[in-house]
Design an enzyme around this catalytic site. Structure first.
Site, short mmCIF file in Angstrom:
data_model
loop_
_atom_site.label_atom_id
_atom_site.label_comp_id
_atom_site.label_asym_id
_atom_site.label_seq_id
_atom_site.Cartn_x
_atom_site.Cartn_y
_atom_site.Cartn_z
N ARG A 112 14.82 -29.70 -14.01
CA ARG A 112 13.77 -28.87 -13.39
C ARG A 112 14.37 -27.49 -13.15
NH1 ARG A 112 9.52 -30.04 -8.57
NH2 ARG A 112 8.69 -31.24 -10.29
N HIS A 139 4.85 -28.77 -17.41
CA HIS A 139 5.17 -29.95 -16.58
C HIS A 139 4.65 -31.19 -17.32
CE1 HIS A 139 6.40 -32.14 -13.20
NE2 HIS A 139 5.59 -31.69 -12.26
N GLN A 142 4.08 -34.66 -15.60
CA GLN A 142 2.90 -34.64 -14.73
C GLN A 142 1.63 -34.91 -15.55
OE1 GLN A 142 2.71 -33.92 -11.17
NE2 GLN A 142 0.73 -34.83 -11.64
N ASP A 234 -4.16 -27.01 -8.44
CA ASP A 234 -2.73 -26.93 -8.10
C ASP A 234 -2.56 -25.71 -7.20
OD1 ASP A 234 0.06 -27.14 -8.08
OD2 ASP A 234 0.32 -26.26 -10.08
N CYS A 274 -1.73 -32.27 -8.49
CA CYS A 274 -0.38 -32.77 -8.78
C CYS A 274 0.47 -32.93 -7.52
CB CYS A 274 0.31 -31.85 -9.78
SG CYS A 274 0.41 -30.14 -9.19
N ARG A 302 3.15 -41.15 -11.69
CA ARG A 302 4.37 -40.48 -12.16
C ARG A 302 5.46 -41.51 -12.44
NH1 ARG A 302 5.27 -35.22 -10.84
NH2 ARG A 302 6.92 -35.50 -12.38
N1 CP Z 1 3.99 -32.91 -8.70
C1 CP Z 1 5.31 -32.75 -8.62
O1 CP Z 1 5.99 -32.46 -9.60
O2 CP Z 1 5.82 -32.90 -7.36
P1 CP Z 1 7.29 -32.56 -6.92
O3 CP Z 1 7.45 -31.07 -6.97
O4 CP Z 1 7.38 -33.10 -5.51
O5 CP Z 1 8.26 -33.25 -7.84
N1 NVA Z 2 2.75 -25.23 -10.23
C1 NVA Z 2 3.57 -25.86 -9.21
C2 NVA Z 2 3.69 -27.32 -9.48
C3 NVA Z 2 4.47 -28.09 -8.46
C4 NVA Z 2 4.62 -29.53 -8.80
C5 NVA Z 2 4.92 -25.20 -9.18
O1 NVA Z 2 5.48 -24.92 -10.26
O2 NVA Z 2 5.44 -24.95 -8.09
#
Ligand code: CP
Ligand code: NVA
Length: 316
Positions: A112, A139, A142, A234, A274, A302
Protein backbone atom coordinates in the site's frame (compact mmCIF):
# COMPACT_ATOMS: atom_id res chain seq x y z
CA UNK A 1 -23.29 -30.35 2.49
CA UNK A 2 -20.24 -31.82 0.78
CA UNK A 3 -17.11 -31.93 2.92
CA UNK A 4 -14.71 -29.05 2.19
CA UNK A 5 -12.35 -29.79 -0.67
CA UNK A 6 -8.63 -29.15 -0.22
CA UNK A 7 -7.68 -29.58 -3.88
CA UNK A 8 -5.94 -27.00 -6.07
CA UNK A 9 -7.78 -23.71 -6.54
CA UNK A 10 -9.78 -23.68 -9.81
CA UNK A 11 -8.19 -20.39 -10.87
CA UNK A 12 -4.45 -20.55 -11.38
CA UNK A 13 -2.57 -17.26 -11.32
CA UNK A 14 0.70 -18.66 -9.95
CA UNK A 15 3.50 -16.15 -9.87
CA UNK A 16 1.43 -13.29 -11.31
CA UNK A 17 1.18 -9.74 -9.94
CA UNK A 18 -2.08 -7.87 -9.29
CA UNK A 19 -1.16 -4.22 -9.77
CA UNK A 20 -4.38 -3.19 -11.51
CA UNK A 21 -7.90 -4.61 -11.83
CA UNK A 22 -7.11 -4.87 -15.54
CA UNK A 23 -4.29 -7.37 -14.84
CA UNK A 24 -7.00 -10.04 -14.61
CA UNK A 25 -9.04 -11.25 -17.56
CA UNK A 26 -12.82 -11.34 -17.36
CA UNK A 27 -12.82 -15.10 -16.79
CA UNK A 28 -10.08 -14.91 -14.14
CA UNK A 29 -12.07 -12.22 -12.33
CA UNK A 30 -15.24 -14.32 -12.43
CA UNK A 31 -13.35 -17.42 -11.28
CA UNK A 32 -11.82 -15.53 -8.36
CA UNK A 33 -15.27 -14.36 -7.28
CA UNK A 34 -16.59 -17.91 -7.55
CA UNK A 35 -13.69 -19.23 -5.46
CA UNK A 36 -14.23 -16.48 -2.87
CA UNK A 37 -17.91 -17.47 -2.63
CA UNK A 38 -16.91 -21.13 -2.15
CA UNK A 39 -14.42 -20.22 0.57
CA UNK A 40 -16.98 -17.98 2.27
CA UNK A 41 -19.57 -20.77 2.27
CA UNK A 42 -17.03 -23.21 3.73
CA UNK A 43 -17.29 -25.49 0.67
CA UNK A 44 -13.55 -25.28 -0.02
CA UNK A 45 -10.50 -25.42 2.16
CA UNK A 46 -7.10 -24.52 0.73
CA UNK A 47 -3.84 -25.05 2.60
CA UNK A 48 -0.81 -23.16 1.37
CA UNK A 49 1.48 -24.87 3.88
CA UNK A 50 3.32 -22.13 5.70
CA UNK A 51 3.74 -19.58 2.89
CA UNK A 52 4.61 -16.02 3.97
CA UNK A 53 3.04 -12.74 2.84
CA UNK A 54 4.94 -9.52 3.52
CA UNK A 55 2.84 -6.38 4.07
CA UNK A 56 4.55 -3.12 3.07
CA UNK A 57 2.10 -0.38 4.06
CA UNK A 58 3.10 3.29 3.75
CA UNK A 59 -0.46 4.43 4.54
CA UNK A 60 -2.91 3.62 7.33
CA UNK A 61 -5.21 0.59 6.96
CA UNK A 62 -7.68 -1.38 9.05
CA UNK A 63 -9.56 -3.62 6.61
CA UNK A 64 -6.79 -4.41 4.10
CA UNK A 65 -4.13 -5.12 6.71
CA UNK A 66 -6.36 -7.27 8.92
CA UNK A 67 -8.13 -9.12 6.10
CA UNK A 68 -4.82 -10.06 4.44
CA UNK A 69 -3.47 -11.24 7.80
CA UNK A 70 -6.55 -13.34 8.57
CA UNK A 71 -6.73 -14.67 4.99
CA UNK A 72 -3.12 -15.93 5.24
CA UNK A 73 -3.83 -17.50 8.64
CA UNK A 74 -6.87 -19.32 7.20
CA UNK A 75 -4.68 -20.60 4.36
CA UNK A 76 -2.19 -22.01 6.85
CA UNK A 77 0.33 -19.26 6.09
CA UNK A 78 1.88 -16.31 7.88
CA UNK A 79 2.06 -12.54 7.48
CA UNK A 80 4.97 -10.24 8.24
CA UNK A 81 4.46 -6.55 8.92
CA UNK A 82 7.13 -4.78 6.86
CA UNK A 83 5.93 -1.23 7.49
CA UNK A 84 8.65 1.10 6.07
CA UNK A 85 9.05 2.73 9.48
CA UNK A 86 10.37 -0.55 10.93
CA UNK A 87 12.52 -1.62 7.99
CA UNK A 88 15.49 -0.05 6.20
CA UNK A 89 13.08 1.18 3.48
CA UNK A 90 12.27 4.10 5.77
CA UNK A 91 15.99 4.95 5.87
CA UNK A 92 16.21 4.99 2.09
CA UNK A 93 17.26 1.46 1.12
CA UNK A 94 16.48 1.22 -2.62
CA UNK A 95 13.37 -0.66 -3.74
CA UNK A 96 15.55 -2.65 -6.15
CA UNK A 97 17.51 -4.10 -3.22
CA UNK A 98 14.56 -4.44 -0.83
CA UNK A 99 12.40 -6.26 -3.38
CA UNK A 100 15.15 -8.74 -4.28
CA UNK A 101 15.99 -9.45 -0.62
CA UNK A 102 12.36 -9.87 0.43
CA UNK A 103 11.84 -12.25 -2.51
CA UNK A 104 14.35 -14.58 -0.82
CA UNK A 105 12.29 -14.70 2.41
CA UNK A 106 8.65 -14.17 1.47
CA UNK A 107 6.27 -15.79 -1.03
CA UNK A 108 4.24 -12.66 -1.91
CA UNK A 109 4.12 -8.96 -1.07
CA UNK A 110 1.02 -6.81 -0.55
CA UNK A 111 1.96 -3.14 -0.92
CA UNK A 112 0.00 0.00 0.00
CA UNK A 113 1.65 3.18 -1.14
CA UNK A 114 1.15 6.47 -2.98
CA UNK A 115 2.58 6.21 -6.51
CA UNK A 116 1.57 3.35 -8.81
CA UNK A 117 5.11 3.63 -10.24
CA UNK A 118 6.57 2.60 -6.87
CA UNK A 119 4.38 -0.51 -6.89
CA UNK A 120 5.55 -1.20 -10.44
CA UNK A 121 9.17 -0.89 -9.33
CA UNK A 122 8.63 -3.47 -6.57
CA UNK A 123 6.98 -5.78 -9.09
CA UNK A 124 9.86 -5.30 -11.53
CA UNK A 125 12.52 -6.31 -9.00
CA UNK A 126 10.61 -8.92 -6.98
CA UNK A 127 10.57 -12.52 -8.15
CA UNK A 128 7.38 -13.21 -6.13
CA UNK A 129 3.80 -11.97 -6.70
CA UNK A 130 3.18 -8.33 -5.81
CA UNK A 131 -0.38 -7.28 -4.88
CA UNK A 132 -1.72 -3.73 -4.98
CA UNK A 133 -3.15 -3.13 -1.50
CA UNK A 134 -4.11 0.46 -2.60
CA UNK A 135 -2.21 3.14 -4.45
CA UNK A 136 -3.30 6.63 -5.44
CA UNK A 137 -4.34 5.10 -8.79
CA UNK A 138 -6.15 1.86 -7.92
CA UNK A 139 -7.58 -0.44 -5.26
CA UNK A 140 -8.15 -3.75 -7.09
CA UNK A 141 -8.70 -5.96 -4.00
CA UNK A 142 -11.48 -3.61 -2.93
CA UNK A 143 -13.20 -3.88 -6.33
CA UNK A 144 -13.20 -7.69 -6.12
CA UNK A 145 -14.96 -7.50 -2.74
CA UNK A 146 -17.40 -4.93 -4.12
CA UNK A 147 -18.48 -7.08 -7.05
CA UNK A 148 -18.72 -10.18 -4.83
CA UNK A 149 -21.15 -8.16 -2.67
CA UNK A 150 -23.15 -7.11 -5.73
CA UNK A 151 -23.21 -10.73 -6.92
CA UNK A 152 -24.52 -11.88 -3.53
CA UNK A 153 -27.35 -9.33 -3.73
CA UNK A 154 -28.43 -9.95 -7.34
CA UNK A 155 -27.17 -13.45 -8.20
CA UNK A 156 -25.32 -12.31 -11.35
CA UNK A 157 -23.74 -8.93 -12.04
CA UNK A 158 -23.68 -8.77 -15.84
CA UNK A 159 -26.01 -6.06 -17.16
CA UNK A 160 -26.46 -4.37 -13.75
CA UNK A 161 -25.67 -0.69 -13.23
CA UNK A 162 -23.37 0.48 -10.44
CA UNK A 163 -23.34 4.21 -9.75
CA UNK A 164 -20.41 5.64 -7.86
CA UNK A 165 -20.93 9.20 -6.64
CA UNK A 166 -17.98 11.21 -5.37
CA UNK A 167 -14.33 11.67 -6.17
CA UNK A 168 -12.93 10.04 -9.34
CA UNK A 169 -10.25 8.34 -7.25
CA UNK A 170 -8.42 5.01 -6.82
CA UNK A 171 -11.59 3.19 -5.73
CA UNK A 172 -13.55 4.61 -8.67
CA UNK A 173 -10.79 3.56 -11.11
CA UNK A 174 -10.77 -0.07 -9.98
CA UNK A 175 -14.59 -0.18 -10.01
CA UNK A 176 -14.55 1.08 -13.61
CA UNK A 177 -12.00 -1.49 -14.78
CA UNK A 178 -13.31 -4.49 -12.82
CA UNK A 179 -16.93 -3.57 -13.59
CA UNK A 180 -16.15 -3.28 -17.29
CA UNK A 181 -14.57 -6.76 -17.27
CA UNK A 182 -17.67 -8.20 -15.60
CA UNK A 183 -20.11 -6.54 -18.00
CA UNK A 184 -21.44 -4.13 -15.35
CA UNK A 185 -22.46 -0.63 -16.49
CA UNK A 186 -20.49 1.77 -14.33
CA UNK A 187 -21.54 5.38 -13.87
CA UNK A 188 -19.25 7.85 -12.15
CA UNK A 189 -21.07 10.92 -10.83
CA UNK A 190 -18.74 13.70 -9.72
CA UNK A 191 -18.44 17.48 -9.65
CA UNK A 192 -16.56 19.09 -12.55
CA UNK A 193 -12.83 18.90 -11.84
CA UNK A 194 -13.01 15.60 -9.89
CA UNK A 195 -13.36 13.19 -12.82
CA UNK A 196 -11.51 9.87 -12.98
CA UNK A 197 -8.21 9.75 -14.90
CA UNK A 198 -8.69 10.12 -18.65
CA UNK A 199 -6.39 7.15 -19.27
CA UNK A 200 -8.35 4.85 -16.94
CA UNK A 201 -11.61 6.07 -18.46
CA UNK A 202 -10.39 5.21 -21.95
CA UNK A 203 -9.06 1.81 -20.84
CA UNK A 204 -12.27 0.94 -18.98
CA UNK A 205 -14.43 2.01 -21.93
CA UNK A 206 -12.45 -0.28 -24.22
CA UNK A 207 -12.93 -3.20 -21.78
CA UNK A 208 -16.62 -2.36 -21.30
CA UNK A 209 -17.22 -2.31 -25.06
CA UNK A 210 -15.65 -5.76 -25.31
CA UNK A 211 -17.99 -7.07 -22.60
CA UNK A 212 -21.24 -5.41 -23.66
CA UNK A 213 -21.22 -2.72 -20.97
CA UNK A 214 -20.57 1.01 -20.63
CA UNK A 215 -18.66 3.46 -18.46
CA UNK A 216 -20.13 6.95 -18.15
CA UNK A 217 -19.11 10.11 -16.32
CA UNK A 218 -21.95 12.43 -15.24
CA UNK A 219 -21.88 15.73 -13.40
CA UNK A 220 -25.36 15.67 -11.87
CA UNK A 221 -26.07 13.41 -8.85
CA UNK A 222 -29.67 12.41 -9.68
CA UNK A 223 -28.83 11.58 -13.30
CA UNK A 224 -25.86 9.55 -12.06
CA UNK A 225 -27.91 7.29 -9.77
CA UNK A 226 -31.23 7.01 -11.65
CA UNK A 227 -32.34 3.36 -11.86
CA UNK A 228 -28.99 2.02 -10.57
CA UNK A 229 -28.69 -1.35 -8.81
CA UNK A 230 -25.85 -0.26 -6.53
CA UNK A 231 -25.01 3.15 -5.12
CA UNK A 232 -21.41 3.52 -4.03
CA UNK A 233 -19.39 6.31 -2.50
CA UNK A 234 -15.99 6.91 -0.91
CA UNK A 235 -14.29 9.71 1.01
CA UNK A 236 -13.94 13.05 -0.77
CA UNK A 237 -10.35 13.49 0.40
CA UNK A 238 -8.21 10.37 0.08
CA UNK A 239 -5.08 9.59 2.05
CA UNK A 240 -2.46 12.10 0.98
CA UNK A 241 -5.09 14.80 0.24
CA UNK A 242 -5.71 15.81 3.86
CA UNK A 243 -4.82 19.46 3.24
CA UNK A 244 -7.54 19.66 0.54
CA UNK A 245 -10.27 18.44 2.91
CA UNK A 246 -12.00 21.81 3.46
CA UNK A 247 -11.82 22.76 -0.21
CA UNK A 248 -13.21 19.39 -1.25
CA UNK A 249 -16.09 19.59 1.25
CA UNK A 250 -17.17 22.78 -0.55
CA UNK A 251 -16.72 21.31 -4.02
CA UNK A 252 -18.72 18.18 -3.14
CA UNK A 253 -21.69 20.01 -1.52
CA UNK A 254 -24.86 18.31 -2.82
CA UNK A 255 -23.08 15.00 -3.50
CA UNK A 256 -23.91 13.21 -0.21
CA UNK A 257 -25.25 9.68 -0.79
CA UNK A 258 -28.45 9.99 1.24
CA UNK A 259 -32.04 8.72 1.28
CA UNK A 260 -33.13 11.38 -1.23
CA UNK A 261 -30.60 10.13 -3.77
CA UNK A 262 -31.42 6.49 -2.94
CA UNK A 263 -35.06 7.18 -3.87
CA UNK A 264 -33.91 7.74 -7.50
CA UNK A 265 -32.26 4.33 -7.79
CA UNK A 266 -33.82 0.93 -8.51
CA UNK A 267 -35.98 -0.05 -5.49
CA UNK A 268 -33.73 -3.11 -4.95
CA UNK A 269 -30.54 -1.00 -5.02
CA UNK A 270 -27.86 -1.74 -2.44
CA UNK A 271 -25.62 0.86 -0.79
CA UNK A 272 -21.87 0.33 -0.78
CA UNK A 273 -18.88 2.18 0.71
CA UNK A 274 -15.33 0.88 0.89
CA UNK A 275 -14.86 2.45 4.38
CA UNK A 276 -13.67 4.32 6.34
CA UNK A 277 -16.72 6.61 6.02
CA UNK A 278 -17.53 10.12 7.19
CA UNK A 279 -21.24 10.21 8.03
CA UNK A 280 -22.83 13.52 7.08
CA UNK A 281 -20.23 14.19 4.37
CA UNK A 282 -20.09 11.66 1.49
CA UNK A 283 -22.82 9.43 3.03
CA UNK A 284 -25.73 10.00 5.41
CA UNK A 285 -26.04 7.95 8.59
CA UNK A 286 -29.43 6.72 7.29
CA UNK A 287 -27.97 5.42 4.01
CA UNK A 288 -25.16 3.72 5.88
CA UNK A 289 -27.28 2.02 8.50
CA UNK A 290 -30.50 1.47 6.46
CA UNK A 291 -31.83 -1.87 5.22
CA UNK A 292 -30.30 -1.35 1.74
CA UNK A 293 -26.79 -1.05 3.11
CA UNK A 294 -24.45 -3.98 2.41
CA UNK A 295 -21.42 -2.03 3.64
CA UNK A 296 -20.41 -4.44 6.39
CA UNK A 297 -20.89 -7.51 4.15
CA UNK A 298 -18.69 -5.68 1.66
CA UNK A 299 -16.01 -5.18 4.34
CA UNK A 300 -16.24 -8.89 5.26
CA UNK A 301 -15.87 -9.84 1.61
CA UNK A 302 -12.38 -8.30 1.55
CA UNK A 303 -11.33 -11.36 3.55
CA UNK A 304 -12.89 -13.88 1.17
CA UNK A 305 -11.68 -12.36 -2.09
CA UNK A 306 -8.16 -11.89 -0.77
CA UNK A 307 -8.09 -15.47 0.47
CA UNK A 308 -9.13 -16.57 -3.04
CA UNK A 309 -6.52 -14.28 -4.61
CA UNK A 310 -3.69 -15.53 -2.37
CA UNK A 311 -4.70 -19.14 -3.05
CA UNK A 312 -4.64 -18.49 -6.79
CA UNK A 313 -1.32 -16.61 -6.75
CA UNK A 314 0.47 -18.99 -4.38
CA UNK A 315 -1.33 -22.29 -4.87
CA UNK A 316 -0.90 -24.98 -7.45
N1 CP B 1 -11.33 -0.08 2.37
C1 CP B 1 -10.08 -0.16 2.81
O1 CP B 1 -9.13 -0.39 2.05
O2 CP B 1 -9.93 0.05 4.14
P1 CP B 1 -8.57 0.23 4.91
O3 CP B 1 -7.97 1.54 4.48
O4 CP B 1 -8.95 0.23 6.37
O5 CP B 1 -7.65 -0.91 4.58
N1 NVA C 1 -9.91 6.62 -1.62
C1 NVA C 1 -9.57 6.25 -0.27
C2 NVA C 1 -9.81 4.80 -0.05
C3 NVA C 1 -9.55 4.31 1.34
C4 NVA C 1 -9.75 2.85 1.49
C5 NVA C 1 -8.13 6.60 -0.01
O1 NVA C 1 -7.28 6.36 -0.89
O2 NVA C 1 -7.82 7.12 1.06
Amino acid sequence: MESPSASCPPVALQGRDLLSSADLSASETRELLALAAELKAGRRRIDLGGKVLGLIFSKASTRTRVSFTVAMARLGGHTLDLNPSVTQVGRGEPIADTARVLSRYCDALAIRTFAQAELGEYAHWASIPVINALTDLEHPCQALADFLTLQEAFGAVEGLTLSYVGDGNNVAHSLMLCGALLGVNVRIGCPVGFEPSAAVLEQSRRLAAAHGASVEVLHEPVAAVRGAHALYTDVWASMGQEEEKALREQAFAGWCLDEELMAEADPRAIVLHCLPAYRGLEISAGAMEGSSSRIFDQAENRLHVQQALLAALLGG
